[in-house]
Design a protein around this motif. Sequence first.
Motif, PDB file in Angstrom:
ATOM      1  N   ASP A 175       0.813  -1.213   0.000  1.00 17.33           N
ATOM      2  CA  ASP A 175       0.000   0.000   0.000  1.00 17.33           C
ATOM      3  C   ASP A 175       0.850   1.269   0.000  1.00 17.33           C
ATOM      4  O   ASP A 175       0.332   2.361   0.181  1.00 17.33           O
ATOM      5  N   ASP A 176       2.163   1.144  -0.197  1.00 15.75           N
ATOM      6  CA  ASP A 176       3.026   2.323  -0.192  1.00 15.75           C
ATOM      7  C   ASP A 176       2.588   3.347  -1.227  1.00 15.75           C
ATOM      8  O   ASP A 176       2.689   4.550  -1.006  1.00 15.75           O
ATOM      9  N   TYR A 177       2.103   2.881  -2.379  1.00 10.09           N
ATOM     10  CA  TYR A 177       1.678   3.828  -3.410  1.00 10.09           C
ATOM     11  C   TYR A 177       0.495   4.660  -2.940  1.00 10.09           C
ATOM     12  O   TYR A 177       0.373   5.838  -3.284  1.00 10.09           O
ATOM     13  N   LEU A 178      -0.379   4.074  -2.095  1.00 12.07           N
ATOM     14  CA  LEU A 178      -1.503   4.851  -1.557  1.00 12.07           C
ATOM     15  C   LEU A 178      -1.005   5.902  -0.573  1.00 12.07           C
ATOM     16  O   LEU A 178      -1.525   7.015  -0.539  1.00 12.07           O
ATOM     17  N   THR A 179      -0.008   5.542   0.217  1.00 13.42           N
ATOM     18  CA  THR A 179       0.580   6.517   1.133  1.00 13.42           C
ATOM     19  C   THR A 179       1.115   7.707   0.356  1.00 13.42           C
ATOM     20  O   THR A 179       0.874   8.864   0.705  1.00 13.42           O
ATOM     21  N   ALA A 180       1.838   7.434  -0.722  1.00 14.78           N
ATOM     22  CA  ALA A 180       2.388   8.514  -1.545  1.00 14.78           C
ATOM     23  C   ALA A 180       1.272   9.352  -2.153  1.00 14.78           C
ATOM     24  O   ALA A 180       1.324  10.589  -2.156  1.00 14.78           O
ATOM     25  N   LEU A 181       0.240   8.693  -2.642  1.00 20.44           N
ATOM     26  CA  LEU A 181      -0.875   9.399  -3.275  1.00 20.44           C
ATOM     27  C   LEU A 181      -1.564  10.322  -2.280  1.00 20.44           C
ATOM     28  O   LEU A 181      -1.795  11.502  -2.554  1.00 20.44           O
ATOM     29  N   TYR A 182      -1.891   9.799  -1.097  1.00 22.73           N
ATOM     30  CA  TYR A 182      -2.562  10.616  -0.092  1.00 22.73           C
ATOM     31  C   TYR A 182      -1.671  11.761   0.372  1.00 22.73           C
ATOM     32  O   TYR A 182      -2.134  12.874   0.608  1.00 22.73           O
ATOM     33  N   ALA A 183      -0.374  11.469   0.515  1.00 16.38           N
ATOM     34  CA  ALA A 183       0.538  12.476   1.043  1.00 16.38           C
ATOM     35  C   ALA A 183       0.631  13.694   0.133  1.00 16.38           C
ATOM     36  O   ALA A 183       0.603  14.833   0.604  1.00 16.38           O
ATOM     37  N   VAL A 184       0.737  13.473  -1.171  1.00 11.89           N
ATOM     38  CA  VAL A 184       0.903  14.616  -2.070  1.00 11.89           C
ATOM     39  C   VAL A 184      -0.438  15.237  -2.444  1.00 11.89           C
ATOM     40  O   VAL A 184      -0.503  16.406  -2.814  1.00 11.89           O
ATOM     41  N   ASP A 185      -1.511  14.468  -2.331  1.00 10.23           N
ATOM     42  CA  ASP A 185      -2.804  14.956  -2.790  1.00 10.23           C
ATOM     43  C   ASP A 185      -3.542  15.745  -1.714  1.00 10.23           C
ATOM     44  O   ASP A 185      -4.314  16.652  -2.023  1.00 10.23           O
ATOM     45  N   GLN A 186      -3.325  15.405  -0.448  1.00 14.02           N
ATOM     46  CA  GLN A 186      -4.167  15.963   0.607  1.00 14.02           C
ATOM     47  C   GLN A 186      -3.500  17.052   1.437  1.00 14.02           C
ATOM     48  O   GLN A 186      -4.121  17.613   2.322  1.00 14.02           O
ATOM     49  N   ASP A 187      -2.235  17.336   1.192  1.00 16.33           N
ATOM     50  CA  ASP A 187      -1.574  18.485   1.811  1.00 16.33           C
ATOM     51  C   ASP A 187      -1.634  18.457   3.342  1.00 16.33           C
ATOM     52  O   ASP A 187      -2.163  19.351   3.988  1.00 16.33           O
ATOM     53  N   TYR A 188      -1.071  17.401   3.918  1.00 23.49           N
ATOM     54  CA  TYR A 188      -1.022  17.293   5.382  1.00 23.49           C
ATOM     55  C   TYR A 188      -0.065  18.342   5.941  1.00 23.49           C
ATOM     56  O   TYR A 188       0.999  18.576   5.380  1.00 23.49           O
TER      57      TYR A 188
END
Length: 202
Positions: A101-114
């Motif tokens: 699921d690392d790709y989902l982590t990357a996707l959420y990280a860049v998409d959601q601006d934590y």
Amino acid sequence: VLQRFLAACAANPAGCGFGGRNPRRALDRLLARLEREPMPSTDPAVPGTLTAEHVRIGFAKALRRRILWPILSAGLAQADAGDPTGLLAFVGSDITPNQNDDYLTALYAVDQDYPRLPPRAYFKFAERSYADFRHFWWASGYPDLAHALWPVEDRDAYRGPIRNRNATPALVIGMTHDPATPYAHAQRLTADLGNARLLTFD
């Protein structure tokens, strides 16, 4: 949604089969029991050892789909009677994190601006999450830390506002009592888009 599930069980003890008139107390008792002593399966067809985490993941899996509530309640009743096979079959015995699921982590990280906060801030979020949602542990805090510390940023992301002025009206679909995507957010999105219609699934 968990409260709705427990209320449905309390209203129909014979149909639910778990917890009698007080399924909330039965759930807390079962979780405490499994925290102290996980329950190994003696059935070779359903190997594994049931833990409190299996129960929590079972709720995460079932609460969004009411059609799965009878399977969940039957598994809980079996576990309460000392048989872990129903919940193990429903959830799966291996509940370790999936590294794919690392790709989902990357996707959420860049998409959601934590926000780039220090780790202790996210630890505080996790403590609050545990306090607010004691039957679940993944709502916020620890999972968000990986996103906040992700080293890559999307420098040209457009984060809004998004207005649908001249295109065909957007159709927004929102489900009431959805534990993952609250209905209020669908209402807010419809208002933000402007030229949009909300279809409500009750």
